[in-house]
Motif scaffolding. Structure first.
Motif, PDB file in Angstrom:
ATOM      1  N   ALA A   1      36.846  40.248  22.515  1.00 17.56           N
ATOM      2  CA  ALA A   1      35.474  40.144  22.010  1.00 17.56           C
ATOM      3  C   ALA A   1      35.459  39.544  20.607  1.00 17.56           C
ATOM      4  O   ALA A   1      34.607  38.701  20.288  1.00 17.56           O
ATOM      5  CB  ALA A   1      34.809  41.513  22.011  1.00 17.56           C
ATOM      6  N   VAL A   2      36.393  39.969  19.763  1.00 14.55           N
ATOM      7  CA  VAL A   2      36.481  39.414  18.402  1.00 14.55           C
ATOM      8  C   VAL A   2      36.742  37.914  18.460  1.00 14.55           C
ATOM      9  O   VAL A   2      36.104  37.115  17.759  1.00 14.55           O
ATOM     10  CB  VAL A   2      37.596  40.125  17.602  1.00 14.55           C
ATOM     11  CG1 VAL A   2      37.884  39.381  16.298  1.00 14.55           C
ATOM     12  CG2 VAL A   2      37.208  41.565  17.308  1.00 14.55           C
ATOM     13  N   ILE A   3      37.685  37.510  19.290  1.00 16.06           N
ATOM     14  CA  ILE A   3      38.063  36.098  19.371  1.00 16.06           C
ATOM     15  C   ILE A   3      36.926  35.261  19.956  1.00 16.06           C
ATOM     16  O   ILE A   3      36.663  34.139  19.489  1.00 16.06           O
ATOM     17  CB  ILE A   3      39.360  35.950  20.195  1.00 16.06           C
ATOM     18  CG1 ILE A   3      40.537  36.541  19.404  1.00 16.06           C
ATOM     19  CG2 ILE A   3      39.627  34.484  20.545  1.00 16.06           C
ATOM     20  CD1 ILE A   3      41.840  36.598  20.179  1.00 16.06           C
ATOM     21  N   ARG A   4      36.243  35.777  20.956  1.00 15.25           N
ATOM     22  CA  ARG A   4      35.134  35.023  21.559  1.00 15.25           C
ATOM     23  C   ARG A   4      34.014  34.748  20.558  1.00 15.25           C
ATOM     24  O   ARG A   4      33.303  33.753  20.683  1.00 15.25           O
ATOM     25  CB  ARG A   4      34.578  35.790  22.766  1.00 15.25           C
ATOM     26  CG  ARG A   4      35.492  35.794  23.986  1.00 15.25           C
ATOM     27  CD  ARG A   4      34.861  36.561  25.130  1.00 15.25           C
ATOM     28  NE  ARG A   4      35.756  36.722  26.264  1.00 15.25           N
ATOM     29  CZ  ARG A   4      35.942  35.807  27.213  1.00 15.25           C
ATOM     30  NH1 ARG A   4      35.277  34.653  27.145  1.00 15.25           N
ATOM     31  NH2 ARG A   4      36.778  36.028  28.225  1.00 15.25           N
ATOM     32  N   GLU A   5      33.850  35.630  19.588  1.00 14.80           N
ATOM     33  CA  GLU A   5      32.796  35.464  18.591  1.00 14.80           C
ATOM     34  C   GLU A   5      33.191  34.516  17.472  1.00 14.80           C
ATOM     35  O   GLU A   5      32.338  34.097  16.680  1.00 14.80           O
ATOM     36  CB  GLU A   5      32.418  36.825  17.996  1.00 14.80           C
ATOM     37  CG  GLU A   5      31.712  37.754  18.974  1.00 14.80           C
ATOM     38  CD  GLU A   5      30.374  37.196  19.427  1.00 14.80           C
ATOM     39  OE1 GLU A   5      29.634  36.665  18.577  1.00 14.80           O
ATOM     40  OE2 GLU A   5      30.070  37.283  20.638  1.00 14.80           O
ATOM     41  N   ALA A   6      34.459  34.175  17.370  1.00 11.95           N
ATOM     42  CA  ALA A   6      34.937  33.336  16.280  1.00 11.95           C
ATOM     43  C   ALA A   6      34.603  31.864  16.535  1.00 11.95           C
ATOM     44  O   ALA A   6      34.642  31.391  17.671  1.00 11.95           O
ATOM     45  CB  ALA A   6      36.445  33.500  16.111  1.00 11.95           C
ATOM     46  N   ASP A   7      34.299  31.147  15.481  1.00 13.00           N
ATOM     47  CA  ASP A   7      34.002  29.711  15.572  1.00 13.00           C
ATOM     48  C   ASP A   7      35.309  28.930  15.541  1.00 13.00           C
ATOM     49  O   ASP A   7      35.622  28.213  14.594  1.00 13.00           O
ATOM     50  CB  ASP A   7      33.089  29.293  14.417  1.00 13.00           C
ATOM     51  CG  ASP A   7      32.668  27.818  14.518  1.00 13.00           C
ATOM     52  OD1 ASP A   7      32.723  27.261  15.629  1.00 13.00           O
ATOM     53  OD2 ASP A   7      32.302  27.243  13.468  1.00 13.00           O
ATOM     54  N   LEU A   8      36.086  29.109  16.606  1.00 10.98           N
ATOM     55  CA  LEU A   8      37.408  28.498  16.716  1.00 10.98           C
ATOM     56  C   LEU A   8      37.572  27.879  18.093  1.00 10.98           C
ATOM     57  O   LEU A   8      36.813  28.181  19.018  1.00 10.98           O
ATOM     58  CB  LEU A   8      38.509  29.561  16.510  1.00 10.98           C
ATOM     59  CG  LEU A   8      38.508  30.347  15.205  1.00 10.98           C
ATOM     60  CD1 LEU A   8      39.529  31.474  15.285  1.00 10.98           C
ATOM     61  CD2 LEU A   8      38.812  29.435  14.020  1.00 10.98           C
ATOM     62  N   ASP A   9      38.590  27.044  18.249  1.00  5.19           N
ATOM     63  CA  ASP A   9      38.943  26.507  19.566  1.00  5.19           C
ATOM     64  C   ASP A   9      39.965  27.467  20.184  1.00  5.19           C
ATOM     65  O   ASP A   9      41.172  27.242  20.144  1.00  5.19           O
ATOM     66  CB  ASP A   9      39.528  25.100  19.432  1.00  5.19           C
ATOM     67  CG  ASP A   9      38.510  24.095  18.945  1.00  5.19           C
ATOM     68  OD1 ASP A   9      37.296  24.343  19.076  1.00  5.19           O
ATOM     69  OD2 ASP A   9      38.927  23.055  18.391  1.00  5.19           O
ATOM     70  N   TRP A  10      39.447  28.552  20.744  1.00  9.42           N
ATOM     71  CA  TRP A  10      40.323  29.621  21.205  1.00  9.42           C
ATOM     72  C   TRP A  10      40.595  29.534  22.706  1.00  9.42           C
ATOM     73  O   TRP A  10      39.804  29.001  23.475  1.00  9.42           O
ATOM     74  CB  TRP A  10      39.722  30.992  20.879  1.00  9.42           C
ATOM     75  CG  TRP A  10      38.303  31.185  21.340  1.00  9.42           C
ATOM     76  CD1 TRP A  10      37.166  31.006  20.598  1.00  9.42           C
ATOM     77  CD2 TRP A  10      37.852  31.562  22.651  1.00  9.42           C
ATOM     78  NE1 TRP A  10      36.043  31.258  21.362  1.00  9.42           N
ATOM     79  CE2 TRP A  10      36.433  31.604  22.614  1.00  9.42           C
ATOM     80  CE3 TRP A  10      38.504  31.872  23.852  1.00  9.42           C
ATOM     81  CZ2 TRP A  10      35.663  31.946  23.732  1.00  9.42           C
ATOM     82  CZ3 TRP A  10      37.749  32.202  24.967  1.00  9.42           C
ATOM     83  CH2 TRP A  10      36.349  32.239  24.895  1.00  9.42           C
TER      84      TRP A  10
END
Length: 230
Positions: free
Chosen positions: A146-155
């Motif tokens: 959930a934390v990663i999905r909210e980040a403005d990154l190419d994850w």
């Protein structure tokens, strides 16, 4: 490419580090135990606790991408390693302008994952081991996602099935969300991450990974992954 690898001295992180260097990348191995890593060209060791924001920020400066292979053991107590490290890593990446992140999660994070034809696993091992003994660990993996999905990154969230050791890369299969299989060799997991780093097929998606060429000895797997590690 200069890559930061978190959990570099762990079982998956070692495969990642070795394969990345062999492929011509520079690796910054982020670890709390630097003495466990063998010095070599193209390898820089950064000593940091992955849940410490200041240490993480210092470790990833000057890198082009971050690969997280962090892991935690089953515990009756609440597990926070995954979510706390994800928060520290994503915030540090945003500060440095680093966009590409691949983080190891688990097929268990997909609530609909049930491998085809794996009756004993689906009805005995999975409910007992993953859903009960590993409940607090997998709950934190979901918080990490959930934390990663909210980040403005190419994850990319990387979801292996049951992990086991195999010395070389074999045939493996990837699929969106989760892959239809019970086991994933760590060497194949590492190879899939490095391939995805370049191909970018699963940006902003979860990538399931399973090994298709070999299967582990179940008794040996339980010993190595469960009993021996305690």
């Amino acid at each position: 490419m200069r890559i930061a690898v978190f959990g570099a001295n762990g079982p998956t992180g070692r495969h990642l580090t070795d394969q990345a260097i062999a492929a011509g990348h520079e690796v910054v191995a982020v670890t709390r135990r630097p003495g466990s890593l063998t010095p070599r060209p193209a390898l820089t060791v950064a000593v940091a606790d992955a849940t410490d924001p200041a240490a993480v920020d210092a470790a990833i400066g000057g890198t082009d991408a971050v690969l997280s292979a962090l892991g935690a053991r089953f515990s009756k107590e609440a597990v926070t390693t995954y979510s706390a490290s994800a928060t520290a890593i994503t915030e540090a990446m945003a500060g440095h302008g680093i966009k590409r992140l691949l983080a190891v999660s688990s097929s268990i994070a997909d609530p609909n994952w049930r491998p085809t034809g794996a009756h004993f696993f689906n009805h005995v091992l999975d409910p007992l081991v993953n859903r009960r003994l590993g409940r607090t660990l997998h709950e934190d993996m979901r918080r990490m996602e959930a934390v990663i999905r909210e980040a403005d990154l190419d994850w990319t969230l990387v979801r292996p099935s049951g992990l086991f050791e195999h010395s070389v890369v074999t045939d493996y299969h990837t699929a969106e969300t989760s892959a239809d299989g019970v086991f994933t060799a760590r060497a194949d997991l590492a190879a899939s991450m490095l391939r995805e780093l370049g191909e970018r097929e699963y940006v902003h998606r979860a990538m399931g990974v399973i090994t298709t060429a070999v299967k582990p000895n179940i008794a040996k797997l339980i010993w190595n992954e469960g009993v021996k590690k305690k």
